[in-house]
Design a protein around this motif. Structure first.
Motif, short mmCIF file in Angstrom:
data_model
loop_
_atom_site.label_atom_id
_atom_site.label_comp_id
_atom_site.label_asym_id
_atom_site.label_seq_id
_atom_site.Cartn_x
_atom_site.Cartn_y
_atom_site.Cartn_z
N ALA A 175 0.93 -1.07 0.06
CA ALA A 175 -0.13 -0.18 -0.04
C ALA A 175 0.99 1.28 -0.07
N ARG A 176 2.03 1.10 0.68
CA ARG A 176 2.83 2.54 0.99
C ARG A 176 3.47 2.41 -0.60
N ALA A 177 3.82 1.48 -1.39
CA ALA A 177 4.33 1.60 -2.61
C ALA A 177 3.43 1.95 -3.53
N ASP A 178 2.18 1.68 -3.48
CA ASP A 178 1.16 2.33 -4.27
C ASP A 178 0.97 3.74 -3.96
N GLN A 179 1.07 4.19 -2.68
CA GLN A 179 0.90 5.72 -2.31
C GLN A 179 1.94 6.39 -3.00
N ALA A 180 3.28 5.91 -2.84
CA ALA A 180 4.76 6.55 -3.52
C ALA A 180 4.11 6.76 -5.19
N LEU A 181 3.78 5.61 -5.79
CA LEU A 181 3.45 5.75 -7.19
C LEU A 181 2.30 6.93 -7.60
N GLU A 182 1.25 6.84 -6.41
CA GLU A 182 0.11 7.84 -6.72
C GLU A 182 0.85 9.43 -6.69
N ILE A 183 1.92 9.33 -5.79
CA ILE A 183 2.45 10.83 -5.48
C ILE A 183 3.16 11.05 -6.85
N LEU A 184 4.01 10.24 -7.40
CA LEU A 184 4.82 10.41 -8.71
C LEU A 184 3.67 10.64 -9.69
N ASN A 185 2.62 10.06 -9.70
CA ASN A 185 1.84 10.29 -10.93
C ASN A 185 1.16 11.75 -10.89
N ARG A 186 1.03 12.34 -9.67
CA ARG A 186 0.51 13.50 -9.35
C ARG A 186 1.47 14.57 -9.97
N TYR A 187 2.60 14.49 -9.65
CA TYR A 187 3.77 15.50 -10.12
C TYR A 187 4.52 15.19 -11.23
N VAL A 188 4.63 13.93 -11.91
CA VAL A 188 5.24 13.58 -12.94
C VAL A 188 4.40 12.50 -13.72
N GLN A 189 3.45 13.03 -14.56
CA GLN A 189 2.35 12.10 -15.13
C GLN A 189 3.26 11.40 -16.44
N TYR A 242 14.87 0.91 -2.06
CA TYR A 242 13.40 1.32 -2.62
C TYR A 242 12.55 1.65 -1.67
N VAL A 243 12.57 0.94 -0.44
CA VAL A 243 11.65 1.26 0.91
C VAL A 243 12.10 2.59 1.28
N THR A 244 13.49 2.85 1.22
CA THR A 244 13.79 4.09 1.87
C THR A 244 13.17 5.47 1.05
N ALA A 245 13.42 5.23 -0.40
CA ALA A 245 12.73 6.02 -1.34
C ALA A 245 11.45 6.36 -1.23
N ILE A 246 10.59 5.15 -1.17
CA ILE A 246 9.23 5.21 -0.90
C ILE A 246 8.85 6.29 0.42
N SER A 247 9.63 5.82 1.53
CA SER A 247 9.27 6.73 2.80
C SER A 247 9.69 8.11 2.56
N GLU A 248 10.65 8.47 1.62
CA GLU A 248 11.33 9.77 1.35
C GLU A 248 9.97 10.44 0.38
N LEU A 249 9.24 9.67 -0.57
CA LEU A 249 8.43 10.19 -1.17
C LEU A 249 7.39 10.62 -0.48
N ILE A 250 6.90 9.76 0.41
CA ILE A 250 5.81 10.10 1.41
C ILE A 250 6.15 11.03 2.24
N ASP A 251 7.21 11.28 2.88
CA ASP A 251 7.38 12.28 3.80
C ASP A 251 7.62 13.61 2.94
N LEU A 252 8.02 13.71 1.61
CA LEU A 252 8.24 14.88 0.83
C LEU A 252 6.69 15.41 0.49
N GLU A 253 5.70 14.41 0.32
CA GLU A 253 4.53 14.81 0.04
C GLU A 253 3.70 15.34 1.22
N LYS A 254 4.05 14.88 2.38
CA LYS A 254 3.66 15.26 3.81
C LYS A 254 4.16 16.67 4.08
N ALA A 255 5.18 16.96 3.88
CA ALA A 255 5.96 18.34 3.99
C ALA A 255 5.49 19.20 3.19
#
Length: 672
Positions: A60-74, A104-117
């Motif tokens: 689910a966290r990986a899916d969330q990271a992909l959704e974040i990428l899709n919002r900013y880099v379609q 990649y788990v670290t990258a996913i966490s970073e993406l989620i944290d960036l979106e939160k920030a």
């Protein structure tokens, strides 16, 4: 034309081989895990819910990271990309990603944290903008809003309800007990609802002055900055700019991480596969050193799986025939033509245990009736060519979607056939175009007849096709009874109805009523007329006597049930009349097409007339084809579900759901 025969597979192996065996079974994807009560007796089951939940969370966290990428880099996609199916990825590539999953788990966490920030920064900007908006009425105030006053005076800032004037505010102060005489009032801003005031009074009178003003609705600002309003606005604007800069930096960081989008997808599917595996692991009974597994497998795979597992692992594998009390899952196997309509059957219900699979017979009628309802050669050609191109261009399309498109391909062929038979090519477009723009009369004759010119003839044939369809359903019911060795039921519930119905039909055909409708004259000899009456009476008597045969000693109830069953002739009449929709939908397609052609030709043979005709022709026929394809689809389904299946089919089977790699983004290509 069959339900795939299932066998029960049971195995017992060592715990050290458990993971490898599960991985292999998941790769094969042909075994449905299912335990009988006796399989679990005396054995423990490992609780893997925590591990499964953890893998699902990671997916689910990986899916969330992909959704974040899709919002900013379609990603650049087309409408047809959804038809292409999931990309095929080699198994070794997924294994490589899994071995480096920490990165990649670290990258996913970073993406989620960036979106939160970023969300926090945007929230802060909204808060600052609200503060700036709240400052606007105070912009004429040239002293800090946080100023308390001087050594002997105090500044009171606030609002009163509009309208308000200096006189009304002074009156509040002077009529207060005790009255406030030494006060200076300035109206800083007036709005529709509020008046913004600044009141200067002696420090000793400040409490009384505030009480007096509050009696008139005076309220202090919710936030009082220390700076003057204009200076505070500048400060807040700088804070907004700082937040926007930080958002820009974080958005760039997110965009830079789009390069690992594919790896995140693979990781998401990896965790999804692991979660499914642990879900099955949590169902396996085991001892300290061994485990057991049981389930269903198609017979054609059973022996190969047994051989492979016993050769590779220290495991005992047994194959059994399905028990009489077991209700195995259902998997259909049909030819290329018929499997295209399996989705239609599945939407009604899969065959239950021991029931006949009607897919092949249904597919013939389905395609036949669909084409008859649409019945325009041009529409059929467009549908079949379009679907054929899609099928060739996207060979890895998702299975159920591929079946549906293949079904419409065959329906398009049927529509093309019936369009040629009835002479429909975009309605009468060829004739209208030749007459309007070329001054010629071109007619393409129907191979059979034109339903618009002879609707009653079409109605007769529609009802005839309906009778054939219904009789086929009744014959299948008889086949199933003979298969179950229910000879009495076959004669009582099938042969009797054939005799009764055929007798009634033969009695109807020579009548004036039928002639007035069909303009077809039947002259039966006395022998056939008498045979028809005998058949009808014999069939009715069998139904009357045998319908309630299970109530052997209750003659009254038995006859009552027979009379009730005979009343079902009205249901047969209703079912036959339902096939008049073949006429109605076929006429609707042709009539609307002709109206569109006539509308398009209204401006005659001119440049504007040609342009107008092209526009009306394209838009009108697209609409006509779309609405009538939908109508043909819906009503063909209805004729199958209600009229046809109602004669013999119940359904209710459970679909075969094998233990397999259920991925969301990619398909795994096994090593050769």
């Amino acid at each position: 034309m069959a339900v795939v025969k299932m066998q029960r597979i049971s195995l017992c192996g060592l715990n050290k081989d458990r993971k490898a065996i599960l991985v292999r079974l998941q790769e094969l994807g042909v075994v449905e895990i299912n335990f009988r009560k006796k399989d679990l007796k005396g054995l423990k089951i490992q609780n893997t819910s925590e591990e499964k939940a953890d893998f699902e969370k990671q997916a689910a966290r990986a899916d969330q990271a992909l959704e974040i990428l899709n919002r900013y880099v379609q990603e650049k996609t087309s409408l047809l990309d959804s038809l292409a199916g999931k990309p095929l990825v080699e198994k070794t590539k997924m294994e490589d990603i899994a071995s480096r999953r920490d990165v990649y788990v670290t990258a996913i966490s970073e993406l989620i944290d960036l979106e939160k920030a970023i969300a926090e920064d945007k929230s802060e900007i909204a808060r600052l903008q609200n503060q700036i908006e709240a400052l606007q009425p105070w912009m004429n105030l040239d002293v800090p809003m946080g100023l308390k006053g001087t050594k002997k005076t105090e500044l009171l800032l606030g609002t009163v309800a509009a309208p308000a004037s200096l006189e009304s505010v002074l009156t509040l102060l002077k009529t207060h007990t005790p009255p406030i005489e030494a006060a200076d009032i300035e109206i800083i801003c007036e709005e529709k609802d509020f008046v913004y005031l600044g009141v200067v009074c002696l420090k000793k009178d400040a409490p009384e002055a505030e009480d007096a003003l509050r009696a008139g609705g005076f309220a202090k600002p919710s936030s009082i900055p220390q700076l003057a309003p204009r200076e505070e606005e500048i400060r807040l604007q700088k804070e907004i700019e700082r937040c926007e800069e930080e958002i820009g930096v974080k958005e760039k960081q997110i965009c830079d991480m789009a390069a690992i989008r594919e790896e995140i997808r693979l990781l998401s599917d990896y965790y999804r596969i692991r979660a499914e595996r642990y879900s099955v692991l949590g169902k396996l009974p085991q001892t300290q050193k061994t485990f057991a597994l049981s389930g269903y497998v198609p017979e054609r795979y059973a022996a190969d799986i047994q051989k492979e597992l016993t050769e590779k692992y220290a495991v005992d594998v047994e194959l059994e025939e399905i028990g009489a009390k077991e209700n195995p899952p259902v998997l259909l196997k049909n030819n290329t033509f018929s499997n295209s309509v399996e989705g239609v059957l599945e939407s009604f219900g899969l065959p239950k245990k021991g029931e006949f699979d009607p897919t092949v017979i249904m597919s013939i009628f389905y395609v036949f009736l669909f084409g008859l309802m649409l019945s325009d050669a041009a529409y059929g050609a467009i549908i079949s060519v379009g679907c054929g191109i899609v099928l060739l261009k996207f060979p890895r399309m998702e299975a159920s979607l591929r079946k549906s498109i293949k079904m419409f391909f065959w329906c398009g062929i049927s529509t093309l056939f019936w369009g040629i038979m009835f002479g429909g090519y975009f309605g009468d477009a060829i004739t209208v175009i030749a007459r309007t723009f070329f001054g010629k009369e071109i007619l393409i004759d129907a191979v059979w007849f034109v339903p618009l010119d002879d609707p009653m003839r079409m109605l007769v044939y529609s009802l005839l096709f309906g009778v054939i369809h219904l009789f086929t359903g009744l014959a299948l019911k008889g086949y199933m009874m003979l298969k179950d060795k229910d000879v009495v039921g076959f004669f009582s519930d099938v042969v009797s109805w054939f005799l009764f119905l055929i007798g009634l039909i033969l009695m109807l055909l020579p009548t004036e009523i039928f002639y007035s409708i069909s303009q077809i004259e039947f002259n039966f000899g006395p022998g056939l007329s008498m045979a028809a009456k005998v058949m009808a009476v014999a069939g009715a008597l069998i139904i009357l006597v045998m319908s309630g045969r299970r109530k052997k000693k209750k003659i009254g109830i038995r006859l009552a049930l027979g009379v009730y069953d005979l009343y079902n002739i009205t249901g047969w009449l209703s079912d036959v009349l339902s096939y008049s929709r073949l006429l109605a939908l076929g006429l609707a397609t042709g009539v609307i097409a002709q109206v569109i052609n006539q509308m398009g030709s209204m401006l005659g043979n001119s440049v504007i007339g040609v342009i107008f005709f092209i526009v009306v022709f394209i838009i009108g026929h697209i609409f006509n084809m779309a609405i009538n394809v939908l109508g043909a689809y819906v009503h063909t389904n209805r004729l199958q579900f209600v009229e046809f299946f109602g004669k013999f089919y119940e359904g209710g089977g459970k679909p075969f759901e094998p233990f397999m790699a259920k991925t969301k983004y990619v398909d795994i290509q096994e090593e050769k």
